[in-house]
Design a protein around this motif. Sequence first.
Motif, PDB file in Angstrom:
ATOM      1  N   GLY A  12     -24.977 -55.427   6.728  1.00 36.60           N
ATOM      2  CA  GLY A  12     -26.338 -55.850   6.399  1.00 36.60           C
ATOM      3  C   GLY A  12     -27.343 -55.624   7.518  1.00 36.60           C
ATOM      4  O   GLY A  12     -28.537 -55.833   7.328  1.00 36.60           O
ATOM      5  N   CYS A  13     -26.893 -55.162   8.687  1.00 35.92           N
ATOM      6  CA  CYS A  13     -27.819 -54.962   9.824  1.00 35.92           C
ATOM      7  C   CYS A  13     -28.659 -53.698   9.667  1.00 35.92           C
ATOM      8  O   CYS A  13     -29.674 -53.545  10.355  1.00 35.92           O
ATOM      9  CB  CYS A  13     -27.048 -54.892  11.136  1.00 35.92           C
ATOM     10  SG  CYS A  13     -26.403 -56.489  11.647  1.00 35.92           S
ATOM     11  N   GLY A  14     -28.206 -52.776   8.815  1.00 32.39           N
ATOM     12  CA  GLY A  14     -29.028 -51.588   8.561  1.00 32.39           C
ATOM     13  C   GLY A  14     -28.431 -50.269   9.035  1.00 32.39           C
ATOM     14  O   GLY A  14     -29.148 -49.273   9.135  1.00 32.39           O
ATOM     15  N   LYS A  15     -27.114 -50.238   9.272  1.00 28.61           N
ATOM     16  CA  LYS A  15     -26.478 -48.984   9.726  1.00 28.61           C
ATOM     17  C   LYS A  15     -26.706 -47.856   8.720  1.00 28.61           C
ATOM     18  O   LYS A  15     -27.145 -46.770   9.089  1.00 28.61           O
ATOM     19  CB  LYS A  15     -24.946 -49.157   9.861  1.00 28.61           C
ATOM     20  CG  LYS A  15     -24.495 -50.186  10.836  1.00 28.61           C
ATOM     21  CD  LYS A  15     -22.983 -50.292  10.853  1.00 28.61           C
ATOM     22  CE  LYS A  15     -22.374 -50.833   9.578  1.00 28.61           C
ATOM     23  NZ  LYS A  15     -22.598 -52.238   9.304  1.00 28.61           N
ATOM     24  N   THR A  16     -26.388 -48.132   7.457  1.00 28.80           N
ATOM     25  CA  THR A  16     -26.472 -47.087   6.433  1.00 28.80           C
ATOM     26  C   THR A  16     -27.910 -46.594   6.306  1.00 28.80           C
ATOM     27  O   THR A  16     -28.163 -45.387   6.221  1.00 28.80           O
ATOM     28  CB  THR A  16     -25.992 -47.642   5.074  1.00 28.80           C
ATOM     29  OG1 THR A  16     -24.748 -48.299   5.291  1.00 28.80           O
ATOM     30  CG2 THR A  16     -25.810 -46.543   4.053  1.00 28.80           C
ATOM     31  N   THR A  17     -28.871 -47.536   6.347  1.00 28.42           N
ATOM     32  CA  THR A  17     -30.291 -47.174   6.209  1.00 28.42           C
ATOM     33  C   THR A  17     -30.719 -46.286   7.369  1.00 28.42           C
ATOM     34  O   THR A  17     -31.388 -45.260   7.168  1.00 28.42           O
ATOM     35  CB  THR A  17     -31.146 -48.466   6.191  1.00 28.42           C
ATOM     36  OG1 THR A  17     -30.625 -49.335   5.189  1.00 28.42           O
ATOM     37  CG2 THR A  17     -32.596 -48.163   5.908  1.00 28.42           C
ATOM     38  N   ARG A 136     -31.499 -59.971   4.350  1.00 33.21           N
ATOM     39  CA  ARG A 136     -31.312 -58.553   3.975  1.00 33.21           C
ATOM     40  C   ARG A 136     -30.062 -58.377   3.111  1.00 33.21           C
ATOM     41  O   ARG A 136     -30.074 -57.591   2.165  1.00 33.21           O
ATOM     42  CB  ARG A 136     -31.220 -57.683   5.232  1.00 33.21           C
ATOM     43  CG  ARG A 136     -32.576 -57.483   5.864  1.00 33.21           C
ATOM     44  CD  ARG A 136     -32.522 -56.492   7.023  1.00 33.21           C
ATOM     45  NE  ARG A 136     -33.799 -56.464   7.713  1.00 33.21           N
ATOM     46  CZ  ARG A 136     -33.993 -55.944   8.914  1.00 33.21           C
ATOM     47  NH1 ARG A 136     -32.973 -55.403   9.575  1.00 33.21           N
ATOM     48  NH2 ARG A 136     -35.183 -55.955   9.461  1.00 33.21           N
ATOM     49  N   ARG A 140     -30.334 -56.980  -0.637  1.00 27.17           N
ATOM     50  CA  ARG A 140     -29.666 -55.731  -1.029  1.00 27.17           C
ATOM     51  C   ARG A 140     -29.085 -55.856  -2.433  1.00 27.17           C
ATOM     52  O   ARG A 140     -28.990 -54.871  -3.155  1.00 27.17           O
ATOM     53  CB  ARG A 140     -28.575 -55.379   0.003  1.00 27.17           C
ATOM     54  CG  ARG A 140     -28.029 -53.972  -0.174  1.00 27.17           C
ATOM     55  CD  ARG A 140     -27.154 -53.542   0.994  1.00 27.17           C
ATOM     56  NE  ARG A 140     -25.896 -54.274   1.017  1.00 27.17           N
ATOM     57  CZ  ARG A 140     -24.975 -54.156   1.981  1.00 27.17           C
ATOM     58  NH1 ARG A 140     -25.170 -53.325   2.980  1.00 27.17           N
ATOM     59  NH2 ARG A 140     -23.853 -54.856   1.933  1.00 27.17           N
ATOM     60  N   ASN A 171     -32.963 -53.472  14.953  1.00 30.28           N
ATOM     61  CA  ASN A 171     -33.527 -52.968  13.703  1.00 30.28           C
ATOM     62  C   ASN A 171     -34.532 -53.973  13.130  1.00 30.28           C
ATOM     63  O   ASN A 171     -34.240 -54.676  12.169  1.00 30.28           O
ATOM     64  CB  ASN A 171     -32.407 -52.675  12.699  1.00 30.28           C
ATOM     65  CG  ASN A 171     -32.939 -52.084  11.405  1.00 30.28           C
ATOM     66  OD1 ASN A 171     -34.055 -51.571  11.366  1.00 30.28           O
ATOM     67  ND2 ASN A 171     -32.129 -52.163  10.358  1.00 30.28           N
ATOM     68  N   ASP A 172     -35.712 -54.037  13.776  1.00 29.36           N
ATOM     69  CA  ASP A 172     -36.787 -54.881  13.219  1.00 29.36           C
ATOM     70  C   ASP A 172     -37.649 -54.000  12.326  1.00 29.36           C
ATOM     71  O   ASP A 172     -37.493 -53.989  11.117  1.00 29.36           O
ATOM     72  CB  ASP A 172     -37.579 -55.579  14.341  1.00 29.36           C
ATOM     73  CG  ASP A 172     -37.829 -54.667  15.553  1.00 29.36           C
ATOM     74  OD1 ASP A 172     -37.684 -53.436  15.432  1.00 29.36           O
ATOM     75  OD2 ASP A 172     -38.171 -55.184  16.623  1.00 29.36           O
TER      76      ASP A 172
HETATM   77  P1  ADP Z   1     -25.368 -51.946   6.603  1.00 29.24           P
HETATM   78  O1  ADP Z   1     -25.106 -50.491   6.305  1.00 29.24           O
HETATM   79  O2  ADP Z   1     -25.365 -52.236   8.078  1.00 29.24           O
HETATM   80  O3  ADP Z   1     -24.449 -52.871   5.840  1.00 29.24           O
HETATM   81  P2  ADP Z   1     -27.809 -51.548   5.061  1.00 29.24           P
HETATM   82  O4  ADP Z   1     -28.309 -50.255   5.615  1.00 29.24           O
HETATM   83  O5  ADP Z   1     -27.154 -51.517   3.708  1.00 29.24           O
HETATM   84  O6  ADP Z   1     -26.850 -52.292   6.113  1.00 29.24           O
HETATM   85  O7  ADP Z   1     -29.060 -52.549   5.063  1.00 29.24           O
HETATM   86  C1  ADP Z   1     -28.988 -53.849   4.466  1.00 29.24           C
HETATM   87  C2  ADP Z   1     -30.264 -54.116   3.659  1.00 29.24           C
HETATM   88  O8  ADP Z   1     -31.364 -54.277   4.566  1.00 29.24           O
HETATM   89  C3  ADP Z   1     -30.644 -52.997   2.711  1.00 29.24           C
HETATM   90  O9  ADP Z   1     -31.140 -53.551   1.487  1.00 29.24           O
HETATM   91  C4  ADP Z   1     -31.756 -52.247   3.459  1.00 29.24           C
HETATM   92  O10 ADP Z   1     -32.675 -51.635   2.566  1.00 29.24           O
HETATM   93  C5  ADP Z   1     -32.416 -53.361   4.248  1.00 29.24           C
HETATM   94  N1  ADP Z   1     -32.993 -52.934   5.560  1.00 29.24           N
HETATM   95  C6  ADP Z   1     -32.409 -52.129   6.485  1.00 29.24           C
HETATM   96  N2  ADP Z   1     -33.196 -51.985   7.569  1.00 29.24           N
HETATM   97  C7  ADP Z   1     -34.312 -52.709   7.332  1.00 29.24           C
HETATM   98  C8  ADP Z   1     -35.523 -52.967   8.085  1.00 29.24           C
HETATM   99  N3  ADP Z   1     -35.737 -52.462   9.308  1.00 29.24           N
HETATM  100  N4  ADP Z   1     -36.447 -53.783   7.527  1.00 29.24           N
HETATM  101  C9  ADP Z   1     -36.230 -54.317   6.316  1.00 29.24           C
HETATM  102  N5  ADP Z   1     -35.141 -54.117   5.540  1.00 29.24           N
HETATM  103  C10 ADP Z   1     -34.184 -53.328   6.036  1.00 29.24           C
END
Ligand code: ADP
Length: 191
Positions: A12-17, A136, A140, A171-172
């Motif tokens: 949920g920290c945003g690695k995939t994004t 987040r 998701r 990741n802010d």
């Molecule tokens: P991970 O791969 O680490 O599990 P995700 O990339 O799936 O995390 O991100 C988790 C959720 O947070 C997703 O719904 C994504 O769209 C959202 N997200 C990621 N980065 C940000 C950001 N900088 N600001 C707001 N939302 C974000």
Amino acid sequence: MGKAILFSAPSGCGKTTIINSVMNGGWPLAARMAFSISATSRRPREGEVDGRDYYFLSCDEFKARVAAGDFLEWEEVYEGTCYGTLKSEVERLWTAGKVVVFDVDVNGGRNIKRHFGADALSIFVMPPSVEVLEQRLRNRGTESEESIGKRLARSAKELEEAPLFDVTIVNDDLQRAVEETKQVMEQFLEK
Ligand code: ADP
Ligand code: 5GP
């Protein structure tokens, strides 16, 4: 042996994004890289495709591949759900001359860094706060309450391991985090 860049963080920290923005946003250096598709015993989420997002295996198939020594590393990240990097995947991408990009849990990240040493850059993706991380994960919309609970329970310990990584990206603001990520990747590839 080629180079590797690995992204670790609690779920949920945003690695995939961040990885998707870096790899699919028209950045010229992205052409030198390829994403390592992991194997997992969890079921596909809506929209996930076998062989693109993960190699989806049954638990028995996963265990058989472990027994055959097919994994570079693997973890039971959540109780009953395993994830791992297949040796064949890394070889496939290195043979193609690519820098391999990994999205792995914190233990997996440490193991891969130990294995590849200076040929790997380890990046920890940090959420702005635990509250934002929880929000987040909920937004998701992919996890049950039980799964969110398991992910959050694991996250506290994982966040403590950030100092063991080469670089931490907070990741802010997504755009800023992506730009910072590209900078550290570029510096590593120039070495
Ligand atoms: P991970 O791969 O680490 O599990 P995700 O990339 O799936 O995390 O991100 C988790 C959720 O947070 C997703 O719904 C994504 O769209 C959202 N997200 C990621 N980065 C940000 C950001 N900088 N600001 C707001 N939302 C974000
Ligand atoms: P998700 O179910 O959200 O796709 O992934 C859950 C966790 O498993 C994430 O922290 C992700 O980075 C991790 N993960 C995915 N692939 C691998 C892998 O090959 N090895 C390890 N150790 N962890 C992985």
